[in-house]
Design an enzyme around this catalytic site. Structure first.
Site, short mmCIF file in Angstrom:
data_model
loop_
_atom_site.label_atom_id
_atom_site.label_comp_id
_atom_site.label_asym_id
_atom_site.label_seq_id
_atom_site.Cartn_x
_atom_site.Cartn_y
_atom_site.Cartn_z
CG HIS A 199 -2.05 0.93 1.15
ND1 HIS A 199 -1.95 2.25 1.52
CD2 HIS A 199 -3.31 0.74 0.71
CE1 HIS A 199 -3.12 2.83 1.32
NE2 HIS A 199 -3.96 1.95 0.82
CG ASP A 248 -8.38 -4.17 -3.51
OD1 ASP A 248 -9.59 -4.02 -3.34
OD2 ASP A 248 -7.63 -3.27 -3.94
N1 COA Z 1 4.37 -7.42 -4.82
C1 COA Z 1 5.69 -7.42 -5.05
N2 COA Z 1 6.46 -6.33 -4.92
C2 COA Z 1 5.84 -5.19 -4.51
C3 COA Z 1 4.48 -5.13 -4.24
C4 COA Z 1 3.73 -6.32 -4.40
N3 COA Z 1 2.43 -6.34 -4.17
N4 COA Z 1 4.16 -3.88 -3.85
C5 COA Z 1 5.27 -3.17 -3.90
N5 COA Z 1 6.28 -3.96 -4.29
C6 COA Z 1 7.67 -3.57 -4.44
C7 COA Z 1 7.92 -2.94 -5.81
O1 COA Z 1 8.19 -3.89 -6.81
C8 COA Z 1 9.10 -2.06 -5.52
O2 COA Z 1 10.26 -2.86 -5.45
P1 COA Z 1 11.68 -2.31 -5.91
O3 COA Z 1 11.95 -1.14 -4.99
O4 COA Z 1 12.57 -3.46 -5.70
O5 COA Z 1 11.50 -1.88 -7.34
C9 COA Z 1 8.81 -1.56 -4.11
O6 COA Z 1 7.98 -2.56 -3.50
C10 COA Z 1 8.10 -0.21 -4.09
O7 COA Z 1 7.06 -0.24 -5.07
P2 COA Z 1 6.15 1.04 -5.41
O8 COA Z 1 5.23 0.72 -6.53
O9 COA Z 1 7.01 2.25 -5.54
O10 COA Z 1 5.41 1.16 -4.04
P3 COA Z 1 4.10 1.90 -3.75
O11 COA Z 1 4.08 2.26 -2.34
O12 COA Z 1 3.86 2.97 -4.72
O13 COA Z 1 3.06 0.72 -4.05
C11 COA Z 1 1.06 -0.29 -4.57
C12 COA Z 1 1.79 0.72 -3.69
C13 COA Z 1 -0.32 -0.52 -3.98
C14 COA Z 1 0.91 0.27 -5.98
C15 COA Z 1 1.89 -1.62 -4.61
O14 COA Z 1 2.09 -2.10 -3.32
C16 COA Z 1 1.24 -2.66 -5.49
O15 COA Z 1 1.42 -2.64 -6.72
N6 COA Z 1 0.46 -3.60 -4.88
C17 COA Z 1 -0.24 -4.58 -5.66
C18 COA Z 1 -1.50 -4.00 -6.25
C19 COA Z 1 -2.56 -3.75 -5.20
O16 COA Z 1 -2.79 -4.59 -4.35
N7 COA Z 1 -3.24 -2.61 -5.31
C20 COA Z 1 -4.31 -2.25 -4.41
C21 COA Z 1 -3.84 -1.13 -3.52
S1 COA Z 1 -4.99 -0.76 -2.25
#
Ligand code: COA
Length: 311
Positions: A199, A248
Protein backbone atom coordinates in the site's frame (compact mmCIF):
# COMPACT_ATOMS: atom_id res chain seq x y z
CA UNK A 1 -32.67 3.63 -6.38
CA UNK A 2 -35.06 3.10 -9.28
CA UNK A 3 -33.79 3.46 -12.83
CA UNK A 4 -35.61 5.38 -15.56
CA UNK A 5 -37.07 3.49 -18.53
CA UNK A 6 -34.40 5.09 -20.76
CA UNK A 7 -31.58 3.96 -18.48
CA UNK A 8 -32.89 0.39 -18.50
CA UNK A 9 -33.08 0.55 -22.29
CA UNK A 10 -29.48 1.74 -22.43
CA UNK A 11 -28.38 -1.24 -20.31
CA UNK A 12 -30.14 -3.77 -22.51
CA UNK A 13 -28.52 -2.19 -25.56
CA UNK A 14 -25.07 -3.18 -24.22
CA UNK A 15 -23.33 -6.27 -25.50
CA UNK A 16 -23.70 -8.93 -22.73
CA UNK A 17 -19.92 -9.30 -22.76
CA UNK A 18 -19.23 -5.60 -22.08
CA UNK A 19 -16.81 -4.83 -19.25
CA UNK A 20 -19.31 -4.05 -16.44
CA UNK A 21 -17.23 -1.16 -15.10
CA UNK A 22 -17.21 0.54 -18.50
CA UNK A 23 -20.97 -0.08 -18.69
CA UNK A 24 -21.33 1.61 -15.29
CA UNK A 25 -19.27 4.59 -16.49
CA UNK A 26 -21.51 4.91 -19.55
CA UNK A 27 -24.65 4.80 -17.36
CA UNK A 28 -23.35 7.64 -15.15
CA UNK A 29 -22.58 9.70 -18.30
CA UNK A 30 -26.10 8.95 -19.54
CA UNK A 31 -27.61 10.19 -16.27
CA UNK A 32 -25.49 13.35 -16.64
CA UNK A 33 -26.62 13.86 -20.23
CA UNK A 34 -30.25 13.74 -19.06
CA UNK A 35 -29.72 16.29 -16.30
CA UNK A 36 -30.70 19.62 -17.88
CA UNK A 37 -28.94 21.60 -15.20
CA UNK A 38 -25.34 20.32 -15.10
CA UNK A 39 -23.88 23.84 -15.05
CA UNK A 40 -25.57 24.47 -11.72
CA UNK A 41 -23.11 23.25 -9.09
CA UNK A 42 -24.75 24.72 -6.02
CA UNK A 43 -24.35 22.76 -2.80
CA UNK A 44 -28.04 22.04 -2.61
CA UNK A 45 -28.22 20.59 -6.14
CA UNK A 46 -24.99 18.65 -5.74
CA UNK A 47 -26.18 17.02 -2.50
CA UNK A 48 -29.36 15.88 -4.29
CA UNK A 49 -27.36 14.63 -7.29
CA UNK A 50 -24.85 12.89 -5.05
CA UNK A 51 -27.61 11.07 -3.15
CA UNK A 52 -29.32 10.09 -6.36
CA UNK A 53 -26.12 8.68 -7.90
CA UNK A 54 -25.20 6.84 -4.67
CA UNK A 55 -28.66 5.29 -4.54
CA UNK A 56 -28.59 4.20 -8.19
CA UNK A 57 -25.11 2.66 -8.27
CA UNK A 58 -26.23 -0.68 -6.77
CA UNK A 59 -29.29 -0.87 -9.02
CA UNK A 60 -27.12 -0.16 -12.07
CA UNK A 61 -24.52 -2.80 -11.21
CA UNK A 62 -27.20 -5.43 -10.54
CA UNK A 63 -29.03 -4.57 -13.79
CA UNK A 64 -25.80 -4.65 -15.84
CA UNK A 65 -24.93 -8.09 -14.46
CA UNK A 66 -28.44 -9.48 -14.98
CA UNK A 67 -28.37 -8.30 -18.58
CA UNK A 68 -25.00 -10.04 -19.05
CA UNK A 69 -26.68 -13.23 -17.76
CA UNK A 70 -29.62 -12.77 -20.18
CA UNK A 71 -32.03 -11.93 -17.33
CA UNK A 72 -34.32 -8.95 -16.81
CA UNK A 73 -33.53 -6.38 -14.13
CA UNK A 74 -35.23 -6.45 -10.72
CA UNK A 75 -36.82 -3.39 -9.07
CA UNK A 76 -35.37 -2.35 -5.68
CA UNK A 77 -37.54 -2.87 -2.60
CA UNK A 78 -38.33 0.06 -0.32
CA UNK A 79 -38.10 -1.92 2.89
CA UNK A 80 -34.59 -3.36 2.27
CA UNK A 81 -31.24 -1.87 3.23
CA UNK A 82 -28.79 -0.85 0.50
CA UNK A 83 -26.74 -4.02 0.99
CA UNK A 84 -29.75 -6.35 1.04
CA UNK A 85 -31.30 -4.60 -1.97
CA UNK A 86 -28.17 -5.11 -4.04
CA UNK A 87 -27.97 -8.84 -3.26
CA UNK A 88 -31.70 -9.20 -3.89
CA UNK A 89 -31.59 -7.33 -7.23
CA UNK A 90 -28.56 -9.33 -8.32
CA UNK A 91 -29.92 -12.80 -7.53
CA UNK A 92 -33.71 -12.30 -7.31
CA UNK A 93 -33.51 -14.02 -3.95
CA UNK A 94 -33.79 -12.46 -0.51
CA UNK A 95 -30.38 -12.56 1.26
CA UNK A 96 -30.15 -13.95 4.79
CA UNK A 97 -29.44 -11.49 7.63
CA UNK A 98 -25.92 -12.91 7.81
CA UNK A 99 -25.28 -12.32 4.08
CA UNK A 100 -26.69 -8.80 4.33
CA UNK A 101 -24.39 -7.99 7.26
CA UNK A 102 -21.29 -9.42 5.54
CA UNK A 103 -21.94 -7.40 2.40
CA UNK A 104 -22.72 -4.27 4.39
CA UNK A 105 -19.36 -4.59 6.18
CA UNK A 106 -17.63 -4.87 2.78
CA UNK A 107 -19.40 -1.69 1.60
CA UNK A 108 -18.53 0.22 4.79
CA UNK A 109 -14.85 -0.77 4.63
CA UNK A 110 -14.65 0.33 0.99
CA UNK A 111 -16.66 3.54 1.32
CA UNK A 112 -13.96 6.14 1.87
CA UNK A 113 -10.18 6.29 2.17
CA UNK A 114 -8.72 9.78 1.90
CA UNK A 115 -6.85 10.73 -1.28
CA UNK A 116 -6.65 7.38 -3.04
CA UNK A 117 -6.12 7.59 -6.82
CA UNK A 118 -9.81 7.59 -7.85
CA UNK A 119 -10.81 10.17 -5.24
CA UNK A 120 -7.90 12.33 -6.31
CA UNK A 121 -9.03 12.04 -9.95
CA UNK A 122 -12.52 13.17 -8.88
CA UNK A 123 -11.04 16.16 -7.05
CA UNK A 124 -8.86 17.14 -10.02
CA UNK A 125 -11.95 17.09 -12.28
CA UNK A 126 -13.97 19.21 -9.86
CA UNK A 127 -11.09 21.64 -9.33
CA UNK A 128 -11.67 22.83 -12.91
CA UNK A 129 -15.34 23.49 -11.94
CA UNK A 130 -16.46 20.53 -14.01
CA UNK A 131 -19.69 18.85 -12.83
CA UNK A 132 -20.25 16.13 -10.22
CA UNK A 133 -21.12 13.42 -12.76
CA UNK A 134 -17.95 14.06 -14.80
CA UNK A 135 -15.92 13.79 -11.60
CA UNK A 136 -17.57 10.42 -10.78
CA UNK A 137 -16.83 9.18 -14.31
CA UNK A 138 -13.16 10.22 -13.88
CA UNK A 139 -13.09 8.36 -10.56
CA UNK A 140 -14.63 5.16 -11.97
CA UNK A 141 -12.16 5.19 -14.89
CA UNK A 142 -9.25 5.60 -12.46
CA UNK A 143 -10.52 2.82 -10.21
CA UNK A 144 -10.39 0.33 -13.09
CA UNK A 145 -6.67 -0.44 -13.02
CA UNK A 146 -5.20 -3.47 -11.20
CA UNK A 147 -3.01 -1.23 -9.02
CA UNK A 148 -6.22 0.26 -7.56
CA UNK A 149 -9.71 -1.33 -7.70
CA UNK A 150 -8.70 -4.18 -9.99
CA UNK A 151 -6.42 -5.81 -7.39
CA UNK A 152 -9.23 -7.86 -5.78
CA UNK A 153 -9.88 -9.76 -9.03
CA UNK A 154 -6.17 -10.42 -9.50
CA UNK A 155 -5.71 -11.73 -5.96
CA UNK A 156 -8.61 -14.19 -6.11
CA UNK A 157 -7.28 -15.35 -9.49
CA UNK A 158 -3.94 -16.09 -7.80
CA UNK A 159 -5.68 -18.15 -5.09
CA UNK A 160 -7.71 -20.01 -7.75
CA UNK A 161 -4.62 -20.78 -9.82
CA UNK A 162 -2.69 -22.12 -6.83
CA UNK A 163 -5.70 -24.09 -5.57
CA UNK A 164 -6.03 -25.80 -8.95
CA UNK A 165 -2.38 -26.86 -8.73
CA UNK A 166 -3.08 -28.43 -5.33
CA UNK A 167 -6.01 -30.57 -6.39
CA UNK A 168 -6.34 -33.74 -4.35
CA UNK A 169 -3.82 -32.65 -1.70
CA UNK A 170 -4.39 -31.43 1.85
CA UNK A 171 -3.10 -27.93 2.44
CA UNK A 172 -0.87 -29.02 5.31
CA UNK A 173 1.05 -31.28 2.86
CA UNK A 174 4.57 -29.95 2.45
CA UNK A 175 4.01 -30.02 -1.33
CA UNK A 176 1.22 -27.41 -1.05
CA UNK A 177 3.26 -24.99 1.02
CA UNK A 178 6.05 -25.36 -1.53
CA UNK A 179 3.66 -24.57 -4.42
CA UNK A 180 2.80 -21.29 -2.69
CA UNK A 181 6.36 -20.41 -1.77
CA UNK A 182 7.65 -21.23 -5.27
CA UNK A 183 4.92 -19.09 -6.80
CA UNK A 184 5.79 -16.06 -4.65
CA UNK A 185 9.54 -16.43 -5.16
CA UNK A 186 9.13 -16.90 -8.91
CA UNK A 187 6.86 -13.82 -9.14
CA UNK A 188 9.30 -11.71 -7.15
CA UNK A 189 12.30 -12.92 -9.15
CA UNK A 190 10.53 -11.70 -12.30
CA UNK A 191 9.94 -8.30 -10.62
CA UNK A 192 6.19 -8.85 -10.83
CA UNK A 193 3.72 -8.04 -8.08
CA UNK A 194 1.57 -10.12 -5.77
CA UNK A 195 -1.76 -8.39 -6.04
CA UNK A 196 -3.64 -7.32 -2.93
CA UNK A 197 -0.34 -6.84 -1.09
CA UNK A 198 1.35 -3.51 -0.35
CA UNK A 199 0.00 0.00 0.00
CA UNK A 200 1.28 3.48 -0.76
CA UNK A 201 0.34 4.72 2.72
CA UNK A 202 0.20 1.69 5.04
CA UNK A 203 3.53 0.09 5.76
CA UNK A 204 1.78 -2.35 8.10
CA UNK A 205 -1.23 -4.59 7.48
CA UNK A 206 -4.16 -2.48 6.26
CA UNK A 207 -6.64 -2.30 9.19
CA UNK A 208 -9.48 -2.95 6.74
CA UNK A 209 -7.78 -6.17 5.64
CA UNK A 210 -7.66 -7.32 9.28
CA UNK A 211 -11.46 -7.07 9.49
CA UNK A 212 -12.07 -8.67 6.09
CA UNK A 213 -9.69 -11.48 6.98
CA UNK A 214 -11.99 -12.53 9.84
CA UNK A 215 -14.97 -12.56 7.49
CA UNK A 216 -12.97 -14.45 4.84
CA UNK A 217 -12.09 -17.15 7.37
CA UNK A 218 -15.63 -17.43 8.74
CA UNK A 219 -17.34 -17.46 5.34
CA UNK A 220 -15.06 -20.13 3.93
CA UNK A 221 -15.45 -22.54 6.83
CA UNK A 222 -16.64 -25.30 4.44
CA UNK A 223 -13.53 -24.99 2.26
CA UNK A 224 -10.59 -23.14 3.72
CA UNK A 225 -8.22 -23.69 0.82
CA UNK A 226 -8.27 -20.14 -0.63
CA UNK A 227 -7.95 -18.68 2.85
CA UNK A 228 -5.03 -20.95 3.69
CA UNK A 229 -3.28 -20.06 0.44
CA UNK A 230 -3.84 -16.35 1.18
CA UNK A 231 -2.35 -16.69 4.67
CA UNK A 232 0.67 -18.56 3.33
CA UNK A 233 1.36 -15.94 0.62
CA UNK A 234 0.99 -13.27 3.31
CA UNK A 235 3.61 -15.04 5.44
CA UNK A 236 6.11 -15.32 2.59
CA UNK A 237 5.59 -11.70 1.49
CA UNK A 238 6.10 -10.43 5.04
CA UNK A 239 9.36 -12.37 5.27
CA UNK A 240 10.67 -11.55 1.79
CA UNK A 241 9.45 -7.99 1.22
CA UNK A 242 8.07 -6.71 4.51
CA UNK A 243 4.81 -6.00 2.63
CA UNK A 244 1.33 -6.79 3.96
CA UNK A 245 -2.24 -7.30 2.68
CA UNK A 246 -4.44 -4.36 1.71
CA UNK A 247 -8.23 -4.12 1.48
CA UNK A 248 -8.38 -6.03 -1.82
CA UNK A 249 -6.54 -9.10 -0.62
CA UNK A 250 -9.33 -10.95 1.22
CA UNK A 251 -12.36 -9.27 -0.37
CA UNK A 252 -12.55 -11.77 -3.25
CA UNK A 253 -12.82 -14.70 -0.83
CA UNK A 254 -15.73 -12.97 0.92
CA UNK A 255 -17.48 -12.07 -2.36
CA UNK A 256 -17.03 -15.62 -3.59
CA UNK A 257 -18.84 -16.89 -0.49
CA UNK A 258 -21.74 -14.59 -1.43
CA UNK A 259 -21.70 -16.01 -5.00
CA UNK A 260 -20.90 -12.61 -6.50
CA UNK A 261 -19.22 -13.01 -9.91
CA UNK A 262 -15.57 -11.92 -10.12
CA UNK A 263 -16.21 -9.43 -12.91
CA UNK A 264 -18.33 -7.34 -10.51
CA UNK A 265 -15.68 -6.78 -7.83
CA UNK A 266 -14.51 -3.41 -9.17
CA UNK A 267 -18.12 -2.33 -9.72
CA UNK A 268 -18.84 -3.08 -6.06
CA UNK A 269 -15.81 -1.00 -5.13
CA UNK A 270 -17.29 1.85 -7.22
CA UNK A 271 -20.74 1.42 -5.61
CA UNK A 272 -19.23 1.67 -2.14
CA UNK A 273 -16.71 4.40 -2.93
CA UNK A 274 -19.34 6.72 -4.48
CA UNK A 275 -20.22 8.05 -1.01
CA UNK A 276 -16.57 9.04 -0.45
CA UNK A 277 -16.24 10.49 -3.94
CA UNK A 278 -19.38 12.60 -3.53
CA UNK A 279 -18.24 13.91 -0.13
CA UNK A 280 -14.83 14.88 -1.58
CA UNK A 281 -16.42 16.48 -4.65
CA UNK A 282 -18.71 18.65 -2.52
CA UNK A 283 -15.81 19.58 -0.24
CA UNK A 284 -13.65 20.54 -3.24
CA UNK A 285 -16.39 22.77 -4.66
CA UNK A 286 -16.65 24.57 -1.36
CA UNK A 287 -12.94 25.28 -0.97
CA UNK A 288 -11.33 24.97 -4.34
CA UNK A 289 -8.19 25.97 -6.15
CA UNK A 290 -7.34 24.48 -9.57
CA UNK A 291 -5.22 21.35 -9.01
CA UNK A 292 -2.39 21.82 -11.49
CA UNK A 293 0.92 20.20 -10.53
CA UNK A 294 4.17 21.02 -12.35
CA UNK A 295 6.34 18.43 -14.01
CA UNK A 296 10.10 18.42 -13.92
CA UNK A 297 11.82 18.08 -17.31
CA UNK A 298 14.71 15.64 -17.06
CA UNK A 299 15.46 15.10 -20.78
CA UNK A 300 18.46 16.35 -22.72
CA UNK A 301 18.96 20.12 -22.84
CA UNK A 302 19.81 22.72 -25.52
CA UNK A 303 18.90 20.56 -28.52
CA UNK A 304 18.98 22.21 -31.92
CA UNK A 305 15.81 22.38 -33.98
CA UNK A 306 16.07 20.13 -37.06
CA UNK A 307 13.67 21.06 -39.88
CA UNK A 308 11.19 18.25 -40.66
CA UNK A 309 12.58 17.64 -44.18
CA UNK A 310 16.04 17.04 -42.71
CA UNK A 311 14.95 14.48 -40.09
N1 COA B 1 4.37 -7.42 -4.82
C1 COA B 1 5.69 -7.42 -5.05
N2 COA B 1 6.46 -6.33 -4.92
C2 COA B 1 5.84 -5.19 -4.51
C3 COA B 1 4.48 -5.13 -4.24
C4 COA B 1 3.73 -6.32 -4.40
N3 COA B 1 2.43 -6.34 -4.17
N4 COA B 1 4.16 -3.88 -3.85
C5 COA B 1 5.27 -3.17 -3.90
N5 COA B 1 6.28 -3.96 -4.29
C6 COA B 1 7.67 -3.57 -4.44
C7 COA B 1 7.92 -2.94 -5.81
O1 COA B 1 8.19 -3.89 -6.81
C8 COA B 1 9.10 -2.06 -5.52
O2 COA B 1 10.26 -2.86 -5.45
P1 COA B 1 11.68 -2.31 -5.91
O3 COA B 1 11.95 -1.14 -4.99
O4 COA B 1 12.57 -3.46 -5.70
O5 COA B 1 11.50 -1.88 -7.34
C9 COA B 1 8.81 -1.56 -4.11
O6 COA B 1 7.98 -2.56 -3.50
C10 COA B 1 8.10 -0.21 -4.09
O7 COA B 1 7.06 -0.24 -5.07
P2 COA B 1 6.15 1.04 -5.41
O8 COA B 1 5.23 0.72 -6.53
O9 COA B 1 7.01 2.25 -5.54
O10 COA B 1 5.41 1.16 -4.04
P3 COA B 1 4.10 1.90 -3.75
O11 COA B 1 4.08 2.26 -2.34
O12 COA B 1 3.86 2.97 -4.72
O13 COA B 1 3.06 0.72 -4.05
C11 COA B 1 1.06 -0.29 -4.57
C12 COA B 1 1.79 0.72 -3.69
C13 COA B 1 -0.32 -0.52 -3.98
C14 COA B 1 0.91 0.27 -5.98
C15 COA B 1 1.89 -1.62 -4.61
O14 COA B 1 2.09 -2.10 -3.32
C16 COA B 1 1.24 -2.66 -5.49
O15 COA B 1 1.42 -2.64 -6.72
N6 COA B 1 0.46 -3.60 -4.88
C17 COA B 1 -0.24 -4.58 -5.66
C18 COA B 1 -1.50 -4.00 -6.25
C19 COA B 1 -2.56 -3.75 -5.20
O16 COA B 1 -2.79 -4.59 -4.35
N7 COA B 1 -3.24 -2.61 -5.31
C20 COA B 1 -4.31 -2.25 -4.41
C21 COA B 1 -3.84 -1.13 -3.52
S1 COA B 1 -4.99 -0.76 -2.25
Amino acid sequence: MKLSKELKQLIISFSPSINPLLALCTCVSFIAANDKDTDNNSNEINKKRGLSIMAKMGTLVAAIERHAQGKISIEPKKDLSYAANFLYMLKEKMPSKKEERIFDVCLILTAEHDLNASTFAARVAVSTWSDLYSAIVAAIATLKGPLHGGASIKSIETFEKLASEMEGKKFCDKGCLKIVEDYVMETLSQHKRIMGIGHRVYKVKDPRAKILEKYAERTSSGNLLYFQIAKEIEKVMAKEKNLYPNLDYFSGIVYKSLSIPKRLYICIFAMARTSGWVAHIIEEYNDNRLIRPRSEYVGSKNRNYIPIEKR
